[in-house]
Every structure is written in C-alpha cells, then in structure tokens.
Motif scaffolding. Structure first.
Motif, PDB file in Angstrom:
ATOM      1  N   HIS A  49     -17.401 120.653  50.397  1.00 15.41           N
ATOM      2  CA  HIS A  49     -18.633 119.898  50.186  1.00 15.41           C
ATOM      3  C   HIS A  49     -18.327 118.432  50.457  1.00 15.41           C
ATOM      4  N   SER A  50     -19.189 117.756  51.173  1.00 20.08           N
ATOM      5  CA  SER A  50     -18.948 116.370  51.548  1.00 20.08           C
ATOM      6  C   SER A  50     -18.742 115.439  50.362  1.00 20.08           C
ATOM      7  N   PRO A  51     -19.384 115.666  49.190  1.00 17.59           N
ATOM      8  CA  PRO A  51     -19.117 114.762  48.058  1.00 17.59           C
ATOM      9  C   PRO A  51     -17.661 114.753  47.601  1.00 17.59           C
ATOM     10  N   ASN A  52     -16.886 115.752  48.045  1.00 18.09           N
ATOM     11  CA  ASN A  52     -15.481 115.776  47.663  1.00 18.09           C
ATOM     12  C   ASN A  52     -14.668 114.725  48.407  1.00 18.09           C
ATOM     13  N   ILE A  53     -15.209 114.170  49.492  1.00 15.48           N
ATOM     14  CA  ILE A  53     -14.511 113.179  50.279  1.00 15.48           C
ATOM     15  C   ILE A  53     -14.884 111.781  49.808  1.00 15.48           C
ATOM     16  N   GLN A  54     -13.897 111.053  49.360  1.00 14.66           N
ATOM     17  CA  GLN A  54     -14.072 109.662  48.963  1.00 14.66           C
ATOM     18  C   GLN A  54     -13.461 108.801  50.057  1.00 14.66           C
ATOM     19  N   SER A  55     -14.298 108.165  50.881  1.00 12.33           N
ATOM     20  CA  SER A  55     -13.825 107.344  51.989  1.00 12.33           C
ATOM     21  C   SER A  55     -13.784 105.884  51.570  1.00 12.33           C
ATOM     22  N   PHE A  56     -12.850 105.135  52.157  1.00 10.85           N
ATOM     23  CA  PHE A  56     -12.683 103.726  51.820  1.00 10.85           C
ATOM     24  C   PHE A  56     -13.108 102.852  52.995  1.00 10.85           C
ATOM     25  N   LYS A  57     -13.673 101.708  52.683  1.00  7.61           N
ATOM     26  CA  LYS A  57     -14.044 100.756  53.719  1.00  7.61           C
ATOM     27  C   LYS A  57     -12.803  99.978  54.103  1.00  7.61           C
ATOM     28  N   VAL A  58     -12.321 100.234  55.317  1.00 10.65           N
ATOM     29  CA  VAL A  58     -11.055  99.673  55.776  1.00 10.65           C
ATOM     30  C   VAL A  58     -11.328  98.626  56.845  1.00 10.65           C
ATOM     31  N   ALA A  98       0.850 101.908  57.385  1.00 11.22           N
ATOM     32  CA  ALA A  98       0.021 103.032  56.932  1.00 11.22           C
ATOM     33  C   ALA A  98      -1.207 102.487  56.222  1.00 11.22           C
ATOM     34  N   VAL A  99      -2.327 103.163  56.434  1.00  9.01           N
ATOM     35  CA  VAL A  99      -3.601 102.742  55.852  1.00  9.01           C
ATOM     36  C   VAL A  99      -4.231 103.943  55.163  1.00  9.01           C
ATOM     37  N   GLU A 100      -4.558 103.803  53.901  1.00  4.67           N
ATOM     38  CA  GLU A 100      -5.268 104.866  53.178  1.00  4.67           C
ATOM     39  C   GLU A 100      -6.724 104.854  53.623  1.00  4.67           C
ATOM     40  N   LEU A 101      -7.208 106.013  54.100  1.00  4.76           N
ATOM     41  CA  LEU A 101      -8.569 106.107  54.628  1.00  4.76           C
ATOM     42  C   LEU A 101      -9.511 106.890  53.722  1.00  4.76           C
ATOM     43  N   ALA A 102      -9.014 107.948  53.109  1.00  2.48           N
ATOM     44  CA  ALA A 102      -9.909 108.810  52.331  1.00  2.48           C
ATOM     45  C   ALA A 102      -9.104 109.674  51.381  1.00  2.48           C
ATOM     46  N   LEU A 103      -9.829 110.234  50.419  1.00  3.49           N
ATOM     47  CA  LEU A 103      -9.243 111.126  49.427  1.00  3.49           C
ATOM     48  C   LEU A 103     -10.166 112.318  49.253  1.00  3.49           C
ATOM     49  N   ASN A 104      -9.613 113.526  49.326  1.00  5.88           N
ATOM     50  CA  ASN A 104     -10.358 114.740  49.027  1.00  5.88           C
ATOM     51  C   ASN A 104     -10.105 115.083  47.568  1.00  5.88           C
TER      52      ASN A 104
END
Length: 275
Positions: A49-58, A98-104
């Motif tokens: 489910h898409s709400p499981n993805i927490q994306s960061f503004k990079v 390295a850049v953190e982009l998202a978290l599931n």
C-alpha cells in the motif's frame, strides 16, 4: 524497547553492523544488509500500500547522476525497533556519498542512493548557525613513510523542506604500508542551525588502533536537539558514533551510525559522504 541510553525510541535508526553483502559502486564499495534496486520507482512499487512509503524531500544535485546506484537496506528487528546497516568504503582518490530517499514502514526497508558526491553534498550550503571542532593527539610511531592519506566521513541531517540543520564530520590523516596503519591523527567538526532552535546537547571524541593495527578509527559521539521544531516535543539527532576508519591498504570507510527520535523525527532525513 531500544532506548539508545536516553529512553527514546528513534523514528528510524541507522547503525553500523558486520557486512552481509558487498557491491561495487562508483569506484568504491557498499557493504551491509543491502540489495540493489533498479530505481526509486521500483522501491515504491514494492509496497503493498502506498501509505507504507515515507518519502523524503531531498535537495537535487547531491550525487553525480551517471554514478548513482539504488539500494534497499534491510531492517533488522532489535528490541522492537529496526536497524538499517551499511558501510561505505572509498579507495584513495575516490569519494562516495549516500542519500536517504524513502522508508517502507511495513516491510522495514530503507531506500538509499549511492554514488559520487557533488560539492552540494560534501560542502552543503548553511544558514547562520554555530560550529565547533576538536582535535585528538597524534597516535603511533612515525615510521619511514610508505604512503599517506587524509580522509574524512561526514553525516548531515536535513529538514522536510530541504534545509541543512546539523552535521558532524570526522577527519583522519594516516600513514600506511599496504597492511598496517603506522601513524594517524584526527579531528572533528560539528555544525548546527542554531537560528532554527538546534543546539548541541552532548559531544565526545576518541580514536584507537584496531585489528592488530590494520586499521585505525577516529570517532565522534554527538547529540543534537531542537525543542521548537515539533511544538512542545523535543526532536533529537544522534551520531553514535560518526566513525571514519583508515585501513592499511589506504582505503577509508565511513561507518553509518546515526538516528533521530521524537514525534516529528520522521520528517528528517540524512546524507553521508566518505573520501
């Protein structure tokens, strides 16, 4: 419950651990519980489910586009929290970022981009703030010089609108003979965006030889804190520790060991660079 010694459960946690897999990337290596991912979109599509993805503004332009590889970092459950583990190793003349982009948040996987850092990552623009630094005494016996290298590892944290909020950098200067580190010295540099409420709550620095002098480490422990960022709740960023390893073959490793905590900590993300 993982407390990190402060009684606080981190929103997401990144700690160094023994390497599970190793991959070549941009002239260096990434080691840890990582799996290559084709693209950021592929990582997002892996969520049930898409709400499981927490994306960061990079911020854009942190890595050279042609060098970028994507990896999913597998979380390890420890005391009710999850640890995301990897190391970046750069031979002499190479820099890695390295850049953190998202978290599931359901699968407990973290998406990172790894590649050659640009100056925007290695020297991020800062607003007015406070900086501090500390050197450590030179260590070891200066032997006939075979080779010398200066390396560093730094970790930066960013807020949800892409503003740089704090940083810790560790430097190491060392001699090596192909097998052993024969001499080293080091220092650290810390910075925090004081105008936005950040302050340094704790700091320590140390160093040592390891593994029969085949490597040396300079490390910084730091705790940054912001009270107004999340209304009445404190937000914390921990560097524990920010480790830069010098190896007897002349390579340098950045040992990713940083975390955040507090009700609004999920809004923050980190970047790292070693070289």
């Amino acid at each position: 419950m993982l407390t990190l010694g402060f009684g606080l459960l981190p929103a997401h946690l990144v700690l160094a651990a023994s390497a599970a897999q190793e991959f070549n990337v941009a002239g260096g290596k990434i080691q840890g519980n990582v799996i290559p991912v084709v693209s950021q979109q592929a990582f997002q599509a892996s969520a049930t489910h898409s709400p499981n993805i927490q994306s960061f503004k990079v911020p854009s332009g942190l890595l050279q586009p042609s060098s970028i590889s994507y990896f999913s970092v597998l979380g390890q459950a420890i005391s009710g929290s999850y640890i995301y583990s990897y190391d970046l190793t750069a031979p002499k003349g190479i820099k890695l970022g390295a850049v953190e982009l998202a978290l599931n948040t359901q699968a407990h996987t973290q998406l990172i981009a790894v590649g050659t850092p640009t100056s925007a990552l290695t020297n991020p623009s800062t607003k007015n703030g406070i900086s501090a630094s500390q050197s450590i005494s030179s260590s070891g016996t200066v032997s006939p010089l075979v080779s010398n290298r200066a390396g560093n590892f730094h970790t930066d944290w960013w807020d949800p609108v892409g503003i740089h909020v704090n940083e810790v950098l560790d430097d190491i200067n060392f001699n090596y003979d192909g097998r052993s580190v024969t001499y080293y010295s080091g220092s650290d540099y810390r910075w925090w965006l004081s105008n936005d409420g950040w302050f340094e709550a704790a700091h320590n620095i140390g160093s040592s030889y390891q593994n029969n002098n085949t490597q040396a480490v300079v490390w910084t422990y730091d705790h940054m804190q912001n009270n107004p960022f999340c209304v009445a709740n404190a937000t914390h960023v921990y560097y524990q520790n920010n480790n830069v390893y010098a190896h007897g073959n002349g390579s340098v490793t950045g040992n990713v060991s940083t975390s955040d905590s507090g009700p609004c900590a999920f809004l923050l993300h980190y970047t790292t660079s070693v070289g």
